[in-house]
Design a protein around this motif. Structure first.
Motif, PDB file in Angstrom:
ATOM      1  N   PHE A   1       0.835  -1.207   0.000  1.00  0.00           N
ATOM      2  CA  PHE A   1       0.000   0.000   0.000  1.00  0.00           C
ATOM      3  C   PHE A   1       0.867   1.253   0.000  1.00  0.00           C
ATOM      4  O   PHE A   1       0.592   2.215  -0.733  1.00  0.00           O
ATOM      5  N   ILE A   2       1.919   1.256   0.810  1.00  0.00           N
ATOM      6  CA  ILE A   2       2.794   2.426   0.894  1.00  0.00           C
ATOM      7  C   ILE A   2       3.477   2.681  -0.446  1.00  0.00           C
ATOM      8  O   ILE A   2       3.529   3.821  -0.931  1.00  0.00           O
ATOM      9  N   VAL A   3       3.991   1.625  -1.066  1.00  0.00           N
ATOM     10  CA  VAL A   3       4.638   1.775  -2.376  1.00  0.00           C
ATOM     11  C   VAL A   3       3.638   2.290  -3.407  1.00  0.00           C
ATOM     12  O   VAL A   3       3.938   3.205  -4.188  1.00  0.00           O
ATOM     13  N   PHE A   4       2.434   1.716  -3.394  1.00  0.00           N
ATOM     14  CA  PHE A   4       1.399   2.161  -4.336  1.00  0.00           C
ATOM     15  C   PHE A   4       1.071   3.640  -4.131  1.00  0.00           C
ATOM     16  O   PHE A   4       0.949   4.394  -5.102  1.00  0.00           O
ATOM     17  N   ILE A   5       0.931   4.063  -2.875  1.00  0.00           N
ATOM     18  CA  ILE A   5       0.587   5.454  -2.591  1.00  0.00           C
ATOM     19  C   ILE A   5       1.657   6.394  -3.118  1.00  0.00           C
ATOM     20  O   ILE A   5       1.356   7.433  -3.740  1.00  0.00           O
ATOM     21  N   PHE A   6       2.935   6.058  -2.920  1.00  0.00           N
ATOM     22  CA  PHE A   6       4.014   6.934  -3.394  1.00  0.00           C
ATOM     23  C   PHE A   6       4.022   7.021  -4.924  1.00  0.00           C
ATOM     24  O   PHE A   6       4.150   8.108  -5.497  1.00  0.00           O
ATOM     25  N   ILE A   7       3.910   5.882  -5.587  1.00  0.00           N
ATOM     26  CA  ILE A   7       3.930   5.887  -7.057  1.00  0.00           C
ATOM     27  C   ILE A   7       2.722   6.633  -7.610  1.00  0.00           C
ATOM     28  O   ILE A   7       2.849   7.500  -8.483  1.00  0.00           O
ATOM     29  N   PHE A   8       1.541   6.319  -7.082  1.00  0.00           N
ATOM     30  CA  PHE A   8       0.324   6.967  -7.564  1.00  0.00           C
ATOM     31  C   PHE A   8       0.356   8.466  -7.273  1.00  0.00           C
ATOM     32  O   PHE A   8      -0.061   9.276  -8.111  1.00  0.00           O
ATOM     33  N   SER A   9       0.833   8.839  -6.085  1.00  0.00           N
ATOM     34  CA  SER A   9       0.889  10.258  -5.719  1.00  0.00           C
ATOM     35  C   SER A   9       1.746  11.047  -6.694  1.00  0.00           C
ATOM     36  O   SER A   9       1.352  12.132  -7.141  1.00  0.00           O
ATOM     37  N   PHE A  10       2.912  10.503  -7.024  1.00  0.00           N
ATOM     38  CA  PHE A  10       3.777  11.230  -7.959  1.00  0.00           C
ATOM     39  C   PHE A  10       3.135  11.335  -9.336  1.00  0.00           C
ATOM     40  O   PHE A  10       3.112  12.415  -9.939  1.00  0.00           O
ATOM     41  N   LEU A  11       2.619  10.217  -9.849  1.00  0.00           N
ATOM     42  CA  LEU A  11       2.042  10.235 -11.189  1.00  0.00           C
ATOM     43  C   LEU A  11       0.852  11.180 -11.265  1.00  0.00           C
ATOM     44  O   LEU A  11       0.689  11.920 -12.241  1.00  0.00           O
ATOM     45  N   TYR A  12       0.021  11.161 -10.256  1.00  0.00           N
ATOM     46  CA  TYR A  12      -1.153  12.033 -10.232  1.00  0.00           C
ATOM     47  C   TYR A  12      -0.730  13.504 -10.174  1.00  0.00           C
ATOM     48  O   TYR A  12      -1.244  14.357 -10.905  1.00  0.00           O
ATOM     49  N   ARG A  13       0.246  13.812  -9.310  1.00  0.00           N
ATOM     50  CA  ARG A  13       0.702  15.191  -9.176  1.00  0.00           C
ATOM     51  C   ARG A  13       1.362  15.684 -10.463  1.00  0.00           C
ATOM     52  O   ARG A  13       1.112  16.803 -10.915  1.00  0.00           O
ATOM     53  N   PHE A  14       2.187  14.859 -11.064  1.00  0.00           N
ATOM     54  CA  PHE A  14       2.924  15.296 -12.253  1.00  0.00           C
ATOM     55  C   PHE A  14       2.017  15.351 -13.480  1.00  0.00           C
ATOM     56  O   PHE A  14       2.290  16.093 -14.425  1.00  0.00           O
ATOM     57  N   ALA A  15       0.932  14.586 -13.463  1.00  0.00           N
ATOM     58  CA  ALA A  15      -0.005  14.624 -14.592  1.00  0.00           C
ATOM     59  C   ALA A  15      -0.672  15.983 -14.730  1.00  0.00           C
ATOM     60  O   ALA A  15      -1.039  16.389 -15.840  1.00  0.00           O
TER      61      ALA A  15
END
Length: 508
Positions: free
Chosen positions: A19-33
């Protein structure tokens, strides 16, 4: 031996690494999008007070606003951006704002991390998940992650440091039920020192956050009053970044913290800020209520519920809002630094409330989903509508920058000038920009441009003009095959200053 309740507590406190890894990856992709697909400036300061001076440092071209002429801005952040762009230029990658926004998105993951850290200490796995989702998905945090305006960057730093300080306090085990015995003493000292450093960075970058920053620092010093080493490290960690900003002013203006003194004199002594409009004391509460609507009631309800237990970040949030409410000129972004603190306190308190229910973890997941998914989705839609409606000019400018024959770009528009991208959005070669807000200024630009962006429905184009693209009420036209007059890279900034002076005079 452990009883059933003890086993349930232990199970709920386990870390969920996937979950932690998913949150970090998703957070970056969402923010940079957001900057990738919706390039825009929610405030003109993102470009004209940060990117443009940095671009001018790098290339010699950039719009210079009155604030930089008056010396009320600190050069530390634009200089840092210019240095990053020198590296990307040397690598053949150009100097696109996306490089800066991508770096800011990476650094914003620190805020997501402390959200999860505080949530996990406060409410085990329930808190980890709830605070992780809030930190990753709440629109203000997503949109603020890539913004270059100092109130967003400084606000993120202030919130990061404040939450780190709260984590350090709770990790000491001085509050019943909130201990984390595996954190060693030197680790807590490091958290406190890092907390003070980030708070100092935020307050130095935006000195208007200083009252809230000092409150956070004094609070942590009180916590550590019997531990001299920690107190010294707290003071040092806070003072060093603030001193750096002061020394940059000394180098630039010849006075330690010269930009701060000039800013106070201009905006309070000369009342220049009031010429941009004033708002009543309660403006920020009404603004948050309008933007969050039903979510505002839920967030503030749990914020009040958790106020006593998480009093330090809660009071820092209140200090940010109150200190800015005393100033006549108000912008929603000015209190951005309070928003992560409001959210983390409310979500940690909500997580503890959920934990009081006798449901097993599977039932709590359902409860979290029923509350948070509709809440986040509702506010997401409101925010994305706003950003989609504010990026037309920059998108058209990006299209213009890709035209192989462009030799000048004009904007015969009025107050919307603040939504253009400036020279910063020409990442590989500079093209002179021209601002024309009336017929006279338009006539003076003859021969200097061959593309223009204007109101699509009102532009009376000659037959030979070619519409390249339209977005909402604006259109990009190709009006000439070449430019017949020499370029003027200073015209845009000069006319913007004239336009603003005329606008302010009309409001006096």
């Amino acid at each position: 031996m452990f009883g059933p309740m003890d086993m349930k507590m232990i199970k709920n406190s386990r870390l969920s690494v996937p979950f932690i890894v998913f949150i970090f990856i998703f957070s970056f992709l969402y923010r940079f999008a957001i900057p990738c697909f919706y390039p825009s400036a929610l405030r003109a300061d993102e470009i004209f007070q940060v990117l443009e001076p940095a671009h001018r440092q790098l290339t010699g071209h950039g719009v210079t606003t009155w604030e930089w002429q008056a010396g009320i801005r600190n050069w530390a952040f634009p200089d840092l951006i210019a240095d990053v762009w020198r590296v990307t230029d040397a690598l053949g990658l150009g100097h696109s704002p996306l490089w800066i926004q991508g770096i800011l998105c990476v650094f914003s993951l620190g805020l997501v991390a402390v959200f999860m850290g505080l949530g996990r200490i406060a409410a085990g796995r329930t808190g980890l998940v709830a605070c992780g989702l809030m930190g990753a998905l709440w629109p203000d945090l997503v949109l603020g992650a890539s913004r270059t305006a100092t109130e967003m960057v400084g606000g993120n730093l202030l919130a990061l440091g404040t939450i780190m300080g709260m984590i350090a306090r709770m990790a000491q085990g001085s509050q019943p039920g909130l201990s984390l015995s595996r954190v060693a003493g030197h680790g807590i000292t490091g958290l406190y020192t890092g907390s003070a450093f980030f708070i100092g960075c935020g307050a130095g970058l935006r000195f208007q956050l200083m009252p809230a920053a000092v409150l956070a620092l004094v609070w942590m010093v009180w916590w550590c009053r019997r531990q001299l080493v920690r107190v010294v490290l707290l003071a040092t960690g806070f003072a060093l970044p603030v001193l750096v900003y002061g020394l940059v002013d000394l180098r630039t203006y010849g006075t330690l913290f010269g930009s701060v003194f000039r800013n106070v004199h201009a905006n309070i002594g000369q009342n220049i800020a009031a010429s941009y409009g004033t708002a009543p004391f309660y403006f920020y509460i009404i603004d948050l209520l309008g933007r969050w609507q039903v979510a505002f009631v839920l967030v503030m309800g749990f914020f009040i519920y958790g106020f006593r237990q998480f009093s330090m970040p809660a009071m820092v949030a209140v200090a940010v809002i109150l200190s800015h409410s005393l100033i006549g000129h108000k912008e929603p972004s000015f209190i951005y630094g309070a928003i992560p603190l409001l959210l983390v306190v409310a979500t940690a308190a909500f997580s503890q409330w959920v934990n009081q229910d006798p449901l097993l973890w599977s039932g709590r997941r359902v409860m979290l989903g029923l509350v948070m998914i509709p809440l986040l989705g509702f506010v997401q839609e409101l925010s994305l509508i706003h950003i989609r409606n504010s990026n037309a000019l920059i998108r058209l400018q990006q299209i213009a920058a890709r035209q192989p024959d462009i030799c000048g770009l004009a904007f015969p528009i009025r107050g919307e000038w603040s939504h253009v991208g400036g020279y910063s959005y020409f990442p590989h070669h500079d093209v002179p920009l021209y601002f024309a807000y009336d017929t006279a200024s338009m006539a003076q630009l003859a021969g200097r441009y061959n593309y223009l962006i204007t109101y699509g429905k009102t532009w009376s184009a000659p037959p030979e003009d070619k519409s390249v693209a339209c977005l909402r009420e604006f259109c990009l036209f190709r009006v000439e095959s070449h430019c017949s007059a020499p370029p003027d890279y200073e015209q845009f900034g000069q006319v913007v200053r004239q336009y603003e002076a005329a606008t302010h005079a009309g409001h006096d």
